[in-house]
Structures are given as C-alpha cells and as structure tokens.
Design a protein around this motif. Structure first.
Motif, PDB file in Angstrom:
ATOM      1  N   ARG A 127       0.835  -1.199   0.000  1.00 40.90           N
ATOM      2  CA  ARG A 127       0.000   0.000   0.000  1.00 40.90           C
ATOM      3  C   ARG A 127       0.877   1.259   0.000  1.00 40.90           C
ATOM      4  O   ARG A 127       0.594   2.230  -0.719  1.00 40.90           O
ATOM      5  N   TYR A 178      -3.548  -6.418   7.504  1.00 47.28           N
ATOM      6  CA  TYR A 178      -3.998  -5.812   6.255  1.00 47.28           C
ATOM      7  C   TYR A 178      -4.347  -4.337   6.426  1.00 47.28           C
ATOM      8  O   TYR A 178      -3.986  -3.491   5.598  1.00 47.28           O
ATOM      9  N   SER A 179      -5.061  -3.983   7.469  1.00 53.60           N
ATOM     10  CA  SER A 179      -5.555  -2.616   7.615  1.00 53.60           C
ATOM     11  C   SER A 179      -4.548  -1.663   8.241  1.00 53.60           C
ATOM     12  O   SER A 179      -4.845  -0.475   8.395  1.00 53.60           O
ATOM     13  N   GLN A 181      -1.798   0.947   8.431  1.00 53.48           N
ATOM     14  CA  GLN A 181      -1.403   1.940   7.438  1.00 53.48           C
ATOM     15  C   GLN A 181       0.100   2.169   7.399  1.00 53.48           C
ATOM     16  O   GLN A 181       0.640   2.599   6.383  1.00 53.48           O
ATOM     17  N   ARG A 207       0.266  -5.176  16.010  1.00 50.70           N
ATOM     18  CA  ARG A 207      -0.898  -5.965  15.607  1.00 50.70           C
ATOM     19  C   ARG A 207      -0.605  -7.467  15.731  1.00 50.70           C
ATOM     20  O   ARG A 207      -1.502  -8.250  16.055  1.00 50.70           O
ATOM     21  N   PHE A 250     -11.406  -7.887   2.336  1.00 53.86           N
ATOM     22  CA  PHE A 250     -10.729  -6.612   2.604  1.00 53.86           C
ATOM     23  C   PHE A 250     -10.218  -5.977   1.309  1.00 53.86           C
ATOM     24  O   PHE A 250     -10.369  -4.774   1.074  1.00 53.86           O
ATOM     25  N   GLU A 259     -11.523  -2.444  -0.312  1.00 51.38           N
ATOM     26  CA  GLU A 259     -10.599  -1.334  -0.549  1.00 51.38           C
ATOM     27  C   GLU A 259     -10.569  -0.967  -2.027  1.00 51.38           C
ATOM     28  O   GLU A 259     -10.480   0.217  -2.387  1.00 51.38           O
TER      29      GLU A 259
END
Length: 379
Positions: free
Chosen positions: A207, A279-280, A282, A290, A365, A369
């Motif tokens: 990302r 995954y989430s 940032q 996490r 997910f 997105e």
C-alpha cells in the motif's frame, strides 16, 4: 507469478532470510545446551541430627547416597530454617529427632521433619519422591524385621507388609526433558515472531509502495506472496528441530519428509492469519503491535509452558484459532509419540480451516478497498 517473484526479490534484498535461519538455530543451540541436563541431581540439603545414634548416621548416609540429594552440612542442634536456608546454600533441611533409634528398637513411631524452600518449586522436584522412597523403604525394612523376629518367614513378612507393588513406564519423555517442551516452544515462538512480522507487513508495504491496488493486482496475487515465507519458515523449523535433536537430545521420531506436510500447512495458516490481521495497518512500522494478538496467546495457551488441560475451557477453546496450538499437538503426537499423519486429521483440518477463513477475509478486505478506490476516482 510476477508478484511471487517480486516477493522473493524483496526477501533476498532484506535481512529477513538471514534472521529466519540464524535466530532459531542460535536459540536451538543455546537453549538445547542449557537444558540438555535438565534433571536435578545431588540437590544440596542439610540435616539436623539430634539423635546422634548409629541409626541416624545410617539414615544420613542413605540420604547422601540418593542421586537426587547431597548432604552439605550436618548440625547437632536445631537452628532456625530462616538461617539454614539463607543464601540458597541448601533447598531443604531434614530433621532427625532425639530418640529416633530408641523408638525404632521399641517399635514406636517417630516423625522425621523436612523443611523445604519452595521459593523455586522446580528445585524440589527430585527431593520429595527421594525422601518418600527412603522413608517407605525404611518402614518396610523395619516392619519385616519385627515380623521375622516374631517367627514369620521373611517372604510371608514381605507379602504381609507390601501386598501390592507398582510397575510403571514413563513414555515418550521419560527424563522429563525441557528440550521437548519449553525449548522447542521458544524456538517455535522465535520463528512465529519473525514470520508473522514479515507476512503481516506485506499488504501495508504494498500500500505504501502504491502497488496494492494496481491494475494487475488480485486476491491470488496477494495470497501467493506468503509462499516464500511459508517455505523458508518450514525449512528453518526442520533445521532447528534437527539441531535440538543433536545438541539437546530431543526425541523426534517423525520422518522429516512426512512432518513437512503439517509444517507447510501450519506455515500457510500462520502467514495468512498474519496478513489478515496486518492488512488494515497503514504504517509498516506498526505491524508488530498488531501481531501481538497472535504472539502472546500462542506463547501462553498453546502448551509451551503448561499443558492446555490446566486452563479453563474458555482459554482452551480460544486457542483453537491459533495455528501454533495445532502445530504443538502435531509435534507431541507425530514427533514425540511417533504417530501416523493420518491420526491427526483434526489438527490438519483445523489448519486448513484457518487458511480458508483467513483467505476469505483477505479477499473481502481487498475487494472493499478496491471498490472504495474506484468510487473515489469516479467521484
């Protein structure tokens, strides 16, 4: 397959490929040597002998002859246990009372006192059964002696005093070695920590690079990126177990080419679960926090330090969501008990279920997105 090649390139250019092999092997060598002689022998004890008789000296010799105890000091008078057990010069004090031999000769009971320092319970693991064995042997010997003096033959006397005998076999880990429990658990935790940190960072890293939602991205392209971590962590696990077998004399009866099956399934379940949780995130630097949702429960409730049977049902059920719970069960079953792969369909099925659910979650997910980005561009 471009995404798979890109992930291999990322691994080769990073230090992770060195860490995943070096860290577990170092831990296996260090802890394997450290706990290779885990059984306590000749644990220091002190004796207070107030009887000063030949029989009390015989008992002291028997105590000192035990493989689990070593008499470091014999005192003629009773002292405070706080004084005698200070400075950890001994872990127990055995008190032989005045009149011990006189009571023995008259057939009267006597009480031998034992003061034990339980600040470190593991130091007493061998002393308790050793003292009990000495007392049991003495009781039988004295009882048989009195019965034979009364005219009974020695065999009948023994059968009367001890009509039952015990025959036992301790299977799979007869020496109660820590290498097959705590040490292999530490090694697995190190591999888990490194693997989840790397696999959980895949989506956040892509990302940040702007390639997570590129034109050629798909659920499969993201999913396949975990395979290098699965393969390398599996190889690292097998090497580490081999090192523990050589250095720490760990029992490992499963054939490596067979045990690689549960290791691959475990690795895939672990990596996909880490990718789902990460995954989430940032920022890649925050992935480690996490991953603690996998790391700490895996260390506490999957049978590394304590058997899961000691936990309430809630915690035992909670452990079902952790891949390491099923890996530990297959290690104990296949490697230690020499069980067949077909015996562990439940454990293998649990890993497959985690793989499926994690894959579904990652796909949802990614789709959400992707749809959000499409709406943003159209707006």
């Amino acid at each position: 397959m471009k995404s798979l090649a890109d992930e291999w390139k990322h691994i080769v250019e990073s230090k992770w490929i060195i860490l995943i092999f070096a860290a577990p092997l170092i831990a296996a060598v260090f802890f394997g040597l450290m706990f290779s002689q885990n059984q306590l022998s000749e644990t220091p004890v002190m004796v207070v002998d107030e009887d000063h008789s030949s029989y009390s000296r015989q008992l002291i010799d028997k105590i000192n002859a035990s493989q689990y105890m070593k008499v470091t000091n014999v005192f003629a008078n009773r002292l405070s246990p706080d004084t005698m057990l200070a400075n950890e010069k001994a872990v127990a004090v055995i008190f032989l009372p005045d009149g011990l031999q006189e009571h023995k000769d008259k057939g009267l009971p006597s009480s031998i006192g034992v003061w034990m320092d339980n600040t470190m319970p593991s130091s007493l693991s061998g002393i308790r059964p050793a003292i009990q064995e000495i007392i049991t042997t003495e009781n039988m010997t004295l009882a048989v002696s009195h019965l034979t003096q009364a005219g009974m033959d020695i065999e009948s006397a023994k059968n009367l005093v001890s009509p039952l005998s015990q025959a036992q076999r301790i299977l799979y880990n007869p020496s109660s070695s820590y290498v097959g429990t705590m040490v292999i658990g530490f090694v697995n935790i190190i591999i888990l920590m490194l693997t989840t940190g790397a696999a959980g960072a895949i989506a956040p890293r892509l990302r940040q690079e702007g390639t997570l939602l590129s034109a050629e991205s798909s659920h499969f392209q993201l999913w396949i990126r975990v395979l290098p971590y699965v393969i390398l962590s599996t190889c690292s696990s097998l090497l580490s177990y081999g090192m523990l077998k050589q250095v720490g004399h760990m029992r490992f009866e499963a054939a490596p080419h067979i045990f690689i099956v549960p290791l691959l399934l475990y690795g895939l379940a672990l990596c996909l679960l880490a990718m789902l949780l990460g995954y989430s995130v940032q920022n890649v630097s925050k992935v480690g926090a996490r991953m603690s949702f996998i790391l700490y429960p895996s260390f506490l409730v999957t049978g590394i330090q304590l058997t899961p049977l000691t936990f309430p049902t809630f915690f035992q059920v909670t452990a079902w969501a952790l891949p390491m719970n099923w890996l530990n069960r297959m290690i104990r079953g296949m490697a230690f008990r020499h069980g067949e792969l077909t015996f562990y369909s439940v454990e293998l099925g649990a890993c497959i279920l985690i793989i499926g659910l994690a894959s579904l979650g990652i796909g949802l997910f990614l789709r959400r997105e992707s749809q959000a980005q499409t709406l943003k561009l159209e707006g």
